[in-house]
Write an enzyme that holds these catalytic residues in place. Structure first.
Site, PDB file in Angstrom:
ATOM      1  N   LYS A 280     -10.778   7.900 -10.377  1.00  0.00           N
ATOM      2  CA  LYS A 280     -10.268   6.839  -9.510  1.00  0.00           C
ATOM      3  C   LYS A 280     -11.262   6.651  -8.360  1.00  0.00           C
ATOM      4  O   LYS A 280     -11.715   7.633  -7.774  1.00  0.00           O
ATOM      5  CB  LYS A 280      -8.880   7.239  -8.998  1.00  0.00           C
ATOM      6  CG  LYS A 280      -8.054   6.086  -8.520  1.00  0.00           C
ATOM      7  CD  LYS A 280      -6.577   6.429  -8.459  1.00  0.00           C
ATOM      8  CE  LYS A 280      -5.808   5.287  -7.822  1.00  0.00           C
ATOM      9  NZ  LYS A 280      -4.361   5.480  -7.879  1.00  0.00           N
ATOM     10  N   GLU A 365      12.215   6.321 -11.958  1.00  0.00           N
ATOM     11  CA  GLU A 365      13.323   5.965 -11.078  1.00  0.00           C
ATOM     12  C   GLU A 365      14.673   6.319 -11.680  1.00  0.00           C
ATOM     13  O   GLU A 365      15.586   6.765 -10.978  1.00  0.00           O
ATOM     14  CB  GLU A 365      13.273   4.467 -10.747  1.00  0.00           C
ATOM     15  CG  GLU A 365      12.145   4.072  -9.802  1.00  0.00           C
ATOM     16  CD  GLU A 365      10.795   3.885 -10.473  1.00  0.00           C
ATOM     17  OE1 GLU A 365      10.743   3.931 -11.723  1.00  0.00           O
ATOM     18  OE2 GLU A 365       9.786   3.690  -9.770  1.00  0.00           O
ATOM     19  N   ARG A 393      15.120  -0.535 -11.388  1.00  0.00           N
ATOM     20  CA  ARG A 393      14.931   0.221 -12.628  1.00  0.00           C
ATOM     21  C   ARG A 393      16.090   1.179 -12.905  1.00  0.00           C
ATOM     22  O   ARG A 393      16.299   1.595 -14.029  1.00  0.00           O
ATOM     23  CB  ARG A 393      13.657   1.072 -12.515  1.00  0.00           C
ATOM     24  CG  ARG A 393      12.375   0.376 -12.833  1.00  0.00           C
ATOM     25  CD  ARG A 393      12.175   0.331 -14.327  1.00  0.00           C
ATOM     26  NE  ARG A 393      11.194  -0.668 -14.699  1.00  0.00           N
ATOM     27  CZ  ARG A 393       9.911  -0.414 -14.933  1.00  0.00           C
ATOM     28  NH1 ARG A 393       9.457   0.807 -14.829  1.00  0.00           N
ATOM     29  NH2 ARG A 393       9.114  -1.377 -15.296  1.00  0.00           N
TER      30      ARG A 393
HETATM   31  C1  LIG Z   1       8.329   1.195 -11.643  1.00  0.00           C
HETATM   32  C2  LIG Z   1       7.261   1.429 -10.613  1.00  0.00           C
HETATM   33  N1  LIG Z   1       7.411   2.441  -9.730  1.00  0.00           N
HETATM   34  C3  LIG Z   1       6.459   2.661  -8.794  1.00  0.00           C
HETATM   35  C4  LIG Z   1       5.352   1.874  -8.726  1.00  0.00           C
HETATM   36  C5  LIG Z   1       4.324   2.069  -7.624  1.00  0.00           C
HETATM   37  N2  LIG Z   1       3.009   2.409  -8.173  1.00  0.00           N
HETATM   38  C6  LIG Z   1       2.017   1.501  -8.264  1.00  0.00           C
HETATM   39  S1  LIG Z   1       0.632   2.114  -8.919  1.00  0.00           S
HETATM   40  C7  LIG Z   1       1.308   3.638  -9.067  1.00  0.00           C
HETATM   41  C8  LIG Z   1       0.502   4.757  -9.639  1.00  0.00           C
HETATM   42  C9  LIG Z   1       0.025   4.440 -11.013  1.00  0.00           C
HETATM   43  O1  LIG Z   1      -0.733   5.500 -11.494  1.00  0.00           O
HETATM   44  P1  LIG Z   1      -1.589   5.295 -12.809  1.00  0.00           P
HETATM   45  O2  LIG Z   1      -0.806   4.550 -13.811  1.00  0.00           O
HETATM   46  O3  LIG Z   1      -2.109   6.615 -13.226  1.00  0.00           O
HETATM   47  O4  LIG Z   1      -2.776   4.358 -12.343  1.00  0.00           O
HETATM   48  P2  LIG Z   1      -3.987   4.719 -11.362  1.00  0.00           P
HETATM   49  O5  LIG Z   1      -3.626   4.138 -10.043  1.00  0.00           O
HETATM   50  O6  LIG Z   1      -4.149   6.191 -11.316  1.00  0.00           O
HETATM   51  O7  LIG Z   1      -5.147   4.045 -11.973  1.00  0.00           O
HETATM   52  C10 LIG Z   1       2.621   3.647  -8.588  1.00  0.00           C
HETATM   53  C11 LIG Z   1       3.484   4.826  -8.529  1.00  0.00           C
HETATM   54  C12 LIG Z   1       5.258   0.822  -9.654  1.00  0.00           C
HETATM   55  N3  LIG Z   1       4.237  -0.029  -9.635  1.00  0.00           N
HETATM   56  N4  LIG Z   1       6.209   0.646 -10.583  1.00  0.00           N
END
Ligand SMILES: Cc1ncc(C[n+]2csc(CCOP(=O)(O)OP(=O)(O)O)c2C)c(N)n1
Length: 629
Positions: A280, A365, A393
Site C-alpha cells: 500500500k 458489520e 449492512r
Molecule cells: C462495508 C464497508 N465497511 C467499511 C468500509 C470502510 N473501508 C474503506 S476501505 C477499507 C479497507 C479496505 O481494505 P482492502 O480491501 O484491503 O483495501 P486496501 O485499502 O488495503 O487496498 C475500509 C474498511 C467500507 N468501504 N465498506
C-alpha cells in the site's frame, strides 16, 4: 492538460486501447508515469491515496491483457480506482474527484462504461462479478479485484461459496497488502501469510532438490522431510476448498510477471483466484512508511509529505472516543467493537488503553452487531461504534439479534446525516428512518458535543438497545462536562419560547433552527430523542402554536418529522406541519456545507422554506412595526 514532457506516454493514453498500442517493454515506463501523475494529482486535491498507488501495475496489466470495457473489471470498495479512472479517459478530470460536479470518489456506472459496478462499500465485487459472468454466458471475461481487507467481509465468502460450485469463468484477484485502513485483523491475514511462506518454502525445496544426488542418503531424508512438511506448510487453500483454482502468490509490482499470469489465466475455464502481493502506498516513501495516514489524505505538498496539523476543533468522533475511555473506566462491563474503523470511529486511544476490551472484527458489520448481542447475553455492556452508512449492512442483526431480544447494546453511530465528499455511497441519510421502526430501540440525536457525551451516557446506562447518531466533523464547540451525566430518555428541551410557529430540531440542525427561530420569533425545541419522542411536549406545542416545522439531517421519508406527524395524526390533532430534511434522492459528492445548503437544512434553507409556506411569519420590518403601532 497533462504535461507531455513529464508524461510522454501517459499523455497519449485516452483509453485502454491507447494503452494496448504500447509494447510490453514500455509498460513499466507507463506505470512509472501513471504513479507520478497520481501522486501529483492527489497531492493537489486530496483523496484516497495509498490503495491506488498499490495497484498501479495491476491496473496497467489488467487493462492491457483484458479487452475492457467489453471484458468486465469489478473493483471492490473502489477507493483504489484512481489509476483506473486515469487510464479510462478521465485523466484530465482526476483533479476534480470528490468535489461538487467532479468525478465520483468511487467507480460509478453512469460515469464511465469502464466502471462496471458502483461501489463504496466493501466485499461486493465477487458477487457482482459472478453475476456478470453468469449473465455473460461466456461472451466476455469478468475479473473482480478485492483487497485482503475486503475479503474479511462475509459477503465475499458467500460469493466464493456459491461461485466455487459453478463452472462459470470468473477471475478473482486478491490484492493482498496486509492492510485494511489499519492493519488487517483476524485469522485471514495469518492464513494469507502462510500461503506466502509455503511459496517461499516451495522455492527453497525445489532449489535443495535440484542440488542433491537422486536417491542418496540426503535425498531419502529430504523426501521424508518434504512429505512431513507438506501437510504443514502447503495447505490446500481455503480457496481451493471452495472450488477456485488458486494461483500465486505473485509480486503485484512486477509487471512482466503480472502480464504472464493474467495471459495464462485469461483462457482458463471455471473460477480462478490469483493471489497478488502488493505494498500500500507503493512508490511514495512516506505513504509506504505511514500506510494508515496515507489511506486518504487532504491536499499536501508531495515534497514535504503530510505535515502534522495543530489540533483543530474537537470533532464528534473525538467526543465519542473520550467518552468511551471515561465510560470504560467507570464500568468494567463495557466492551467496544469496531468493524475495521478504528481511526475513523475514534477508537485509537481506547484500543491502547483497553486492549483486552477492544474488538476490531474486520469489515464485518453483521458479525460486529451479533457479536455485541452475544456479549450482552452474558451481562457485558457492548458499544458498537459504526458509521451510519455501514450499519445498513447489519440491519437484520440490529432487529433480529439485538432489539427483538431487548439486549443491552449501545450503537454509537458516526457520520450520520450529511457526510460530504465521499458521496452517495457514504451518506448517513437513512439511519433515523431504518431504526425508528424497530421496537425496543431508543434513538438519540445530539445537537452539540456536550449533549452527545450526555446522550451516549444515557444510552449506555439504559438497560436495553439504544443508539446515538452524530454527524461528521465538529459542532459549535460546546464545552464538555467531565462528569458522566445522563440526560433523561425521551425528554426534549425548549431552547427558545416564541409564538405561532414551533420549530422542532433533531440533532445538529438545531443551530440553524435557533438562528431562524430568533429571527421569526418562533419557539425552538432541541428534541434530542427521535424515539421515544417527547409526546407530551409535542402535544402542548401543537395546542399552543399555529404550525410546526421539523428539521433533521435524515431523509424526510420516514424520518423524525414523520414520527411527529404520525403521533399528531394518531392523536387526531390537525396542524400544518412542514417537514424539512434530506430529499428523496441520493446526495452526491460535495462539501458538507454545499450539501446542507442544497438540501435546504442550513439556516438560509430553513428560513426560505418556512417563508415560502407561510409568508405571514416574515419578521416585520421596522417601518412596518411603526405603521402598525
Ligand atoms: C462495508 C464497508 N465497511 C467499511 C468500509 C470502510 N473501508 C474503506 S476501505 C477499507 C479497507 C479496505 O481494505 P482492502 O480491501 O484491503 O483495501 P486496501 O485499502 O488495503 O487496498 C475500509 C474498511 C467500507 N468501504 N465498506
Amino acid at each position: 492538460m497533462t504535461d507531455s514532457t513529464r508524461y510522454p506516454r501517459l499523455s497519449r493514453i485516452d483509453s485502454p486501447s491507447d494503452l494496448r498500442s504500447f509494447s510490453e517493454a514500455e509498460l513499466p515506463d507507463v506505470a512509472r508515469e501513471l504513479r507520478e501523475y497520481l501522486i501529483e494529482q492527489v497531492a493537489g486535491v486530496g483523496g484516497h491515496f495509498g490503495a491506488g498507488l498499490g495497484v498501479v501495475e495491476l491496473t496497467v496489466a489488467l487493462h492491457y491483457v483484458y479487452h475492457t470495457p467489453d471484458d468486465r473489471l469489478v473493483w471492490d470498495v473502489g477507493h483504489q480506482c484512481y489509476p483506473h479512472k486515469i487510464l479510462t479517459g478521465r485523466r484530465e478530470r482526476i483533479h476534480t474527484i470528490k468535489q461538487a460536479g467532479g468525478l465520483a470518489p468511487f467507480p460509478r456506472r453512469d460515469e464511465s462504461e469502464y466502471d462496471t459496478f458502483g461501489v463504496g462499500h466493501s466485499s461486493t465485487s465477487i458477487s457482482a462479478a459472478i453475476g456478470m459472468a453468469i449473465a455473460a454466458q461466456g461472451q466476455r471475461k469478468v475479473v473482480a479485484v478485492i483487497g485482503d481487507g475486503g475479503l474479511t467481509g462475509g459477503m465475499a465468502y458467500e460469493a466464493l461459496h456459491h461461485g466455487g460450485a459453478l463452472d462459470t469463468d470468473v477471475l478473482v484477484i486478491l490484492n493482498d497488502n496486509q492492510m485494511s485502513i489499519s492493519e488487517n485483523v483476524g485469522a485471514l491475514p495469518k492464513m494469507l501469510a502462510r500461503l506466502m511462506t509455503s511459496r517461499t518454502l516451495n522455492a527453497m525445496r525445489e532449489k535443495a532438490k535440484n542440488s542433491m544426488r537422486p536417491h542418496g542418503v540426503l535425498w531419502r531424508f529430504f523426501k521424508r522431510w518434504e512429505e512431513h512438511l507438506k501437510g504443514m506448510f502447503v495447505p490446500s487453500t481455503l480457496f481451493e476448498e471452495f472450488g477456485f483454482h488458486y494461483f500465486g502468490p505473485i509480486d503485484g509490482h512486477d509487471l512482466p510477471q503480472l502480464l504472464q499470469a493474467l495471459k495464462t489465466l485469461k483462457d482458463l475455464k471455471g473460477p480462478q483466484l490469483l493471489h497478488v502481493i502488493t505494498t500500500k502506498g507503493k512508490g511514495y516513501a512516506p505513504a509506504e512508511a505511514q500506510q494508515i495516514d496515507y489511506h486518504a489524505v487532504g491536499p499536501f505538498d508531495p515534497i514535504k509529505g503530510l505535515v502534522k496539523k495543530a489540533p483543530g476543533k474537537q470533532t464528534y468522533t473525538d467526543v465519542f472516543g473520550d467518552w468511551l475511555c471515561d465510560q470504560a473506566r467507570a464500568d468494567a462491563r463495557l466492551l467496544a467493537i469496531t468493524p475495521a474503523m478504528r481511526e475513523g470511529s475514534g477508537l485509537v486511544r481506547y484500543s491502547k488503553e483497553f486492549p483486552q476490551r477492544y474488538f476490531d472484527v474486520g469489515i464485518a458489520e453483521q458479525h460486529a452487531v451479533t457479536l455485541a448481542a452475544g456479549m450482552a447475553c452474558e451481562g457485558a455492556k457492548p458499544v458498537v461504534a459504526i458509521y451510519s452508512t455501514f450499519l445498513q449492512r447489519a440491519y437484520d442483526q440490529a432487529i433480529h439479534d439485538v432489539a427483538l431480544q431487548n439486549l443491552d447494546v449501545t450503537f454509537a453511530i458516526d457520520r450520520a446525516g450529511v457526510v460530504g465528499p465521499d458521496g452517495a455511497t457514504h451518506a448517513g441519510s437513512f439511519d433515523l428512518t431504518y431504526l425508528r421502526c424497530i421496537p425496543n430501540l431508543a434513538i438519540a440525536a445530539p445537537s452539540d458535543e456536550n449533549e452527545c457525551r450526555r446522550l451516549l451516557t444515557s444510552a449506555f446506562l439504559h438497560e436495553g438497545p439504544a443508539a446515538v447518531r452524530y454527524p461528521r466533523g465538529s459542532g459549535a464547540g460546546a464545552k464538555l462536562e467531565a462528569e458522566l451525566k445522563p440526560l433523561p430518555i425521551g425528554k426534549a428541551e425548549v431552547r427558545q419560547r416564541g409564538a405561532r410557529l414551533a420549530i422542532l430540531a433533531f440533532g445538529s440542525p438545531l443551530a440553524a433552527a435557533l438562528a431562524v427561530g430568533a429571527e421569526l420569533g418562533a419557539t425552538v425545541v432541541d428534541m434530542r430523542w427521535v424515539k421515544p419522542l417527547d409526546e407530551a411536549l409535542i402535544l402542548d406545542l401543537a395546542r399552543t402554536h399555529g404550525a410546526i416545522v421539523t428539521v433533521e439531517d435524515n431523509a424526510i421519508a420516514g424520518g423524525a418529522g414523520s414520527a411527529v406527524a404520525e403521533y399528531l395524526s394518531a392523536q387526531n390533532i390537525q396542524i400544518p406541519i412542514l417537514p424539512l430534511g434530506l430529499p428523496d434522492s441520493y446526495l452526491e459528492h460535495a462539501s458538507r456545507e454545499q450539501l446542507l445548503a442544497e438540501a435546504g437544512i442550513d439556516a438560509v434553507g430553513v428560513r426560505t422554506a418556512i417563508l415560502q409556506r407561510w409568508p405571514q411569519y416574515a419578521p416585520m420590518r421596522t417601518s412596518e412595526i411603526r405603521s402598525a403601532v
